[in-house]
Design an enzyme around this catalytic site. Structure first.
Site, PDB file in Angstrom:
ATOM      1  N   GLU A 190       0.915  -1.274  -0.067  1.00 13.36           N
ATOM      2  CA  GLU A 190       0.023  -0.198   0.149  1.00 13.36           C
ATOM      3  C   GLU A 190       0.865   1.373   0.072  1.00 13.36           C
ATOM      4  O   GLU A 190       0.643   2.228  -0.765  1.00 13.36           O
ATOM      5  CB  GLU A 190      -0.753   0.075   1.234  1.00 13.36           C
ATOM      6  CG  GLU A 190      -2.243  -1.047   1.118  1.00 13.36           C
ATOM      7  CD  GLU A 190      -2.952  -0.683   0.022  1.00 13.36           C
ATOM      8  OE1 GLU A 190      -3.188   0.386  -0.528  1.00 13.36           O
ATOM      9  OE2 GLU A 190      -3.505  -1.737  -0.730  1.00 13.36           O
ATOM     10  N   CYS A 193     -14.350   3.498 -13.924  1.00 12.27           N
ATOM     11  CA  CYS A 193     -15.112   4.675 -13.431  1.00 12.27           C
ATOM     12  C   CYS A 193     -13.795   5.633 -13.428  1.00 12.27           C
ATOM     13  O   CYS A 193     -13.442   6.033 -12.207  1.00 12.27           O
ATOM     14  CB  CYS A 193     -15.934   4.428 -12.189  1.00 12.27           C
ATOM     15  SG  CYS A 193     -16.833   5.580 -11.768  1.00 12.27           S
ATOM     16  N   CYS A 196     -18.949   4.031 -18.837  1.00 13.75           N
ATOM     17  CA  CYS A 196     -20.051   3.570 -18.391  1.00 13.75           C
ATOM     18  C   CYS A 196     -20.840   2.387 -19.136  1.00 13.75           C
ATOM     19  O   CYS A 196     -21.427   1.314 -18.682  1.00 13.75           O
ATOM     20  CB  CYS A 196     -21.066   4.599 -18.242  1.00 13.75           C
ATOM     21  SG  CYS A 196     -20.389   5.949 -17.336  1.00 13.75           S
ATOM     22  N   CYS A 236     -19.100  -0.818 -18.257  1.00 15.04           N
ATOM     23  CA  CYS A 236     -19.069  -0.897 -16.635  1.00 15.04           C
ATOM     24  C   CYS A 236     -19.892  -2.023 -16.203  1.00 15.04           C
ATOM     25  O   CYS A 236     -21.216  -1.974 -16.232  1.00 15.04           O
ATOM     26  CB  CYS A 236     -19.309   0.571 -16.094  1.00 15.04           C
ATOM     27  SG  CYS A 236     -19.227   0.421 -14.081  1.00 15.04           S
ATOM     28  N   CYS A 255     -25.860   2.088 -11.039  1.00 17.29           N
ATOM     29  CA  CYS A 255     -25.266   3.352 -10.943  1.00 17.29           C
ATOM     30  C   CYS A 255     -26.234   4.470 -10.768  1.00 17.29           C
ATOM     31  O   CYS A 255     -26.944   4.555 -11.746  1.00 17.29           O
ATOM     32  CB  CYS A 255     -24.244   3.676 -11.767  1.00 17.29           C
ATOM     33  SG  CYS A 255     -23.371   5.037 -11.883  1.00 17.29           S
TER      34      CYS A 255
HETATM   35  S1  SF4 Z   1     -21.736   3.453 -14.918  1.00 12.91           S
HETATM   36 FE1  SF4 Z   1     -21.323   4.568 -12.918  1.00 12.91          FE
HETATM   37  S2  SF4 Z   1     -19.738   3.334 -11.794  1.00 12.91           S
HETATM   38 FE2  SF4 Z   1     -19.942   2.606 -13.797  1.00 12.91          FE
HETATM   39  S3  SF4 Z   1     -18.346   3.777 -14.840  1.00 12.91           S
HETATM   40 FE3  SF4 Z   1     -19.996   4.858 -15.201  1.00 12.91          FE
HETATM   41  S4  SF4 Z   1     -20.337   6.480 -13.467  1.00 12.91           S
HETATM   42 FE4  SF4 Z   1     -18.773   5.110 -12.957  1.00 12.91          FE
END
Ligand code: SF4
Length: 289
Positions: free
Chosen positions: A33, A183, A190, A193, A199
């Site tokens: 870390e 993100c 998105c 994602c 989200c």
């Molecule tokens: S869907 Fe939401 S969590 Fe996923 S990349 Fe887009 S803003 Fe980020």
């Protein structure tokens, strides 16, 4: 969308295979870390195993000369971390019986360990249910759960409250991965994602402004390295570790600023002030003894 739905989709994420994800040893976790704080993942993956082989526990680190620890950190940057780790290891030996402590207060009392690192050790080594909040996690929580910017305290409270029972390690690793892979600060992906369907911000059609902007934990990136004092500090320490003490008159050339002796001396004085270097009686700059 609910926080529970978001949590469930984050928990389903397939994690990247990183070397420090294969251990729960508190010392190994702490070292990883600290290295990862300001050094790229690929560089840490390269250096972390050898560093741990040389200093496998707090006692081995505490007993090593300071100069060896600084030398062993060469190339990782921000050498102050090495000095703090060395001092922290000495305190672990003196106060904690040679073990990495397992409470937030005890970890925070060690030099160089802030709220992020302390919680990372708790969650990744001891499975304590705390939220590991860094830039990536703050951005994910602001966009994915709150759908609006979050202050630091609010983000930390939210992060702590979201950790599913018995899943501190997995949850926090997944949040950090989501922030690093999809993100992202600029241009969140998105469409690809895995948490998109749950989200908050994406579900609302991503209205401006981006919740990541103004979120306290989502700080700006590092300043430029090339030409910086940091670069000169790194060159000086690398030279001292490789070639030994350097006369004051050579420091400007070693630091990479041959025309700016005053700057080199100022940076050298800073290293001495932080305990990363010392002046010898002959007026040479050297690593600590
Ligand atoms: S869907 Fe939401 S969590 Fe996923 S990349 Fe887009 S803003 Fe980020």
């Amino acid at each position: 969308m609910t926080a529970a739905a978001f949590s469930a989709s984050v928990l389903g994420l397939e994690l990247r295979d990183l070397p420090w994800r294969r251990t729960r040893d508190p010392w190994a976790v702490l070292v990883s870390e600290l290295m990862l704080q300001q050094t790229q993942v690929a560089r840490v993956a390269e250096r972390w195993p050898a560093w741990l082989a040389a200093y496998p526990d707090p006692t081995a680190c505490a007993q090593a000369p300071t100069a060896d620890i600084i030398r062993s950190w060469s190339g990782l940057g921000y050498n102050r971390r090495a000095l703090n780790l060395h001092r922290a290891a000495q305190l672990m030996v003196e106060v904690h019986g040679g073990r990495v402590p397992n409470t937030l207060d005890e970890l925070l009392a060690l030099p160089g360990i802030g709220p992020y690192t302390a919680r990372a050790v708790l969650a990744f080594a001891y499975e304590v249910p705390v939220g590991v909040l860094d830039t990536n996690a703050g951005r994910v929580l602001a966009r994915g759960v709150a759908g609006r910017p979050l202050g630091w305290r609010e983000a930390q409270t939210l992060a702590d409250g979201l950790v599913p029972a018995g899943q501190a390690w997995r949850w926090n690793q997944a949040v950090l991965d989501l922030g690093a892979r999809w993100c992202r600060a600029r241009g969140p992906e998105c469409e690809a994602c895995p948490a998109r369907s749950a989200c908050a911000w994406a579900g609302a059609g991503r209205p401006p402004p981006d919740p990541a902007q103004g979120t306290a934990a989502a700080s700006a990136g590092q300043s430029t390295f090339a030409g910086s004092d940091r670069q000169g500090r790194g060159r000086l320490l690398r030279h001292l570790g490789t070639h030994g003490p350097a006369p004051a008159g050579q420091l400007a050339a070693v630091a990479g600023w041959p025309e700016d002796g005053a700057r080199a001396l100022r940076v050298a004085a800073g290293l001495v002030g932080e305990g990363l270097a010392r002046w010898t009686p002959e007026g040479h700059l050297a690593l600590p003894q």
